[in-house]
Design an enzyme around this catalytic site. Structure first.
Site, mmCIF file in Angstrom:
data_model
loop_
_atom_site.group_PDB
_atom_site.id
_atom_site.type_symbol
_atom_site.label_atom_id
_atom_site.label_comp_id
_atom_site.label_asym_id
_atom_site.label_seq_id
_atom_site.Cartn_x
_atom_site.Cartn_y
_atom_site.Cartn_z
ATOM 1 N N MET A 30 60.219 59.288 9.227
ATOM 2 C CA MET A 30 59.994 59.641 7.824
ATOM 3 C C MET A 30 59.335 61.026 7.743
ATOM 4 O O MET A 30 58.837 61.418 6.686
ATOM 5 C CB MET A 30 59.122 58.589 7.141
ATOM 6 C CG MET A 30 59.805 57.215 7.109
ATOM 7 S SD MET A 30 59.220 56.159 5.784
ATOM 8 C CE MET A 30 57.501 55.999 6.188
ATOM 9 N N GLU A 35 52.380 63.950 17.434
ATOM 10 C CA GLU A 35 52.702 63.820 18.861
ATOM 11 C C GLU A 35 53.441 62.517 19.194
ATOM 12 O O GLU A 35 54.197 62.465 20.162
ATOM 13 C CB GLU A 35 51.423 63.894 19.703
ATOM 14 C CG GLU A 35 50.750 65.256 19.715
ATOM 15 C CD GLU A 35 51.568 66.309 20.463
ATOM 16 O OE1 GLU A 35 52.260 65.936 21.431
ATOM 17 O OE2 GLU A 35 51.513 67.482 20.057
ATOM 18 N N HIS A 37 55.739 61.024 17.321
ATOM 19 C CA HIS A 37 57.161 61.303 17.064
ATOM 20 C C HIS A 37 57.749 62.180 18.173
ATOM 21 O O HIS A 37 58.872 61.966 18.631
ATOM 22 C CB HIS A 37 57.331 62.053 15.737
ATOM 23 C CG HIS A 37 56.929 61.288 14.514
ATOM 24 N ND1 HIS A 37 55.870 61.668 13.728
ATOM 25 C CD2 HIS A 37 57.450 60.184 13.932
ATOM 26 C CE1 HIS A 37 55.773 60.826 12.707
ATOM 27 N NE2 HIS A 37 56.706 59.921 12.802
ATOM 28 N N GLN A 61 62.001 50.911 1.648
ATOM 29 C CA GLN A 61 61.034 50.195 2.476
ATOM 30 C C GLN A 61 59.607 50.268 1.929
ATOM 31 O O GLN A 61 58.675 49.791 2.566
ATOM 32 C CB GLN A 61 61.098 50.671 3.933
ATOM 33 C CG GLN A 61 60.567 52.070 4.177
ATOM 34 C CD GLN A 61 60.856 52.526 5.600
ATOM 35 O OE1 GLN A 61 62.010 52.759 5.990
ATOM 36 N NE2 GLN A 61 59.811 52.631 6.419
ATOM 37 N N GLN A 148 56.449 51.724 19.848
ATOM 38 C CA GLN A 148 55.737 50.448 19.960
ATOM 39 C C GLN A 148 54.610 50.351 18.925
ATOM 40 O O GLN A 148 54.165 49.261 18.585
ATOM 41 C CB GLN A 148 55.185 50.293 21.386
ATOM 42 C CG GLN A 148 54.379 49.028 21.641
ATOM 43 C CD GLN A 148 55.167 47.739 21.413
ATOM 44 O OE1 GLN A 148 56.397 47.718 21.505
ATOM 45 N NE2 GLN A 148 54.464 46.673 21.093
ATOM 46 N N VAL A 176 51.502 56.457 21.148
ATOM 47 C CA VAL A 176 50.747 57.676 21.485
ATOM 48 C C VAL A 176 49.472 57.682 20.638
ATOM 49 O O VAL A 176 49.516 57.430 19.429
ATOM 50 C CB VAL A 176 51.585 58.938 21.213
ATOM 51 C CG1 VAL A 176 50.776 60.202 21.497
ATOM 52 C CG2 VAL A 176 52.855 58.920 22.060
#
Ligand code: AMP
Length: 281
Positions: A30, A35, A37, A61, A148, A176
């Protein structure tokens, strides 16, 4: 790096990449990149010849009263960042391009969406599954990369891809974090300094839970309560949920015997933050 706003343009770009014999990786986002992404994009770059990212703040969403209007957007900044990791193309459609007037088709993944974020954000995963299906149909990637950080989302996408026989391999990339442990999120910019400090309790509580499991604790209710107590000690934090389910099936668990997902969502001022850890025995 190319930037496309229409489906016809990105399809033509993909057609040429395919004609050159390239494998295609897709990273749906989006935007307002960080970092986390970029890690998805770097993974994609390692695994695929051509990497396409999508930047689309998907209205389907967001629920009523959520942050659709205020969600941060900055295409120039995002393009600069994506270019540093070798992204080949950005697909940045407008809402009308994805949901033209008369639109009425949605994808519903059942059961595993009725808990966690699916319970607190009704319709959220219907919007996610729908837009990801459309992106898969538009780009036809060989691989698609998800974080994740959004543990339930990646399970929903994997389930959907399997159930609907989609020819794409869904790859999960670890969360991350900032140096102090806060999971990176575009929504972290909503946090003022005191909330930013209080937000550290999320990762701290997850790490404590993992340490308890390593030390032999197996009682899911006790671990859940420990996490709740740590977060509740922060007056700025308002817990949405703290839950433990089996992973990847998302079945309720009483005793932790196999991999279990400990996931939480916490409101911190305007920001609703999520984080998770997989507990292993
Ligand atoms: P978003 O732009 O928030 O929809 O996220 C786009 C993709 O980046 C999703 O697959 C997210 O799970 C992933 N992502 C977001 N934050 C992180 C993070 N801190 N670490 C890894 N992946 C992330």
């Amino acid at each position: 790096m190319r930037i496309f706003h229409t489906i016809a343009e990105i399809r033509e770009f993909v057609r040429q990449a395919r004609a050159d014999g390239h494998s295609i990786g897709l990273v749906p986002t989006m935007g307002y990149l960080h970092e986390g992404h970029l890690e998805l994009m770097s993974q994609a770059k390692k695994q695929c010849d051509t990497v396409i990212i999508s930047i689309f703040v998907n209205p389907a969403q967001f629920g009523p009263g959520e942050d659709l209007a205020s969600y941060p957007r900055d295409l120039d900044r995002d393009a600069g960042m994506a270019e540093t990791v070798g992204v080949d193309a950005i697909f940045n459609p407008g809402v009308e391009e994805i949901y033209p007037s008369g639109y009425c088709t949605y994808v519903d993944v059942e059961r595993i969406t009725d808990r966690l974020c699916g319970a607190s954000r009704p319709g959220h995963f219907r919007g996610v599954a729908t837009v990801v299906t459309k992106l898969f149909n538009i780009v036809k990637p060989d691989y698609a990369f998800f974080g994740q950080k959004d543990a339930q989302q990646v399970l929903v996408i994997k389930r959907m891809a399997t159930d609907l026989n989609m020819e794409v391999e869904v790859v999960t990339v670890p969360t991350v974090r900032e140096r102090d442990g806060l999971a990176m999120s575009s929504r972290n910019i909503y946090l003022d300094p005191a909330q930013r400090q209080a937000a550290l309790s999320l990762n701290r509580s997850l790490k404590r839970a993992a340490a308890e499991v390593r030390a032999g604790e197996r009682d899911a209710a006790k671990i859940r309560q420990l996490v709740i107590d740590i977060i509740k000690a922060e007056p700025l934090a308002e817990i949405d949920y703290v839950e433990i389910y089996s992973h990847p099936d998302l079945e309720p668990v009483e005793a932790i015997k196999g991999p279990a997902l400990l996931a939480l969502a916490v409101k911190m001022g305007r920001a609703r933050l999520i984080d998770n850890i997989i507990l292993h025995v």
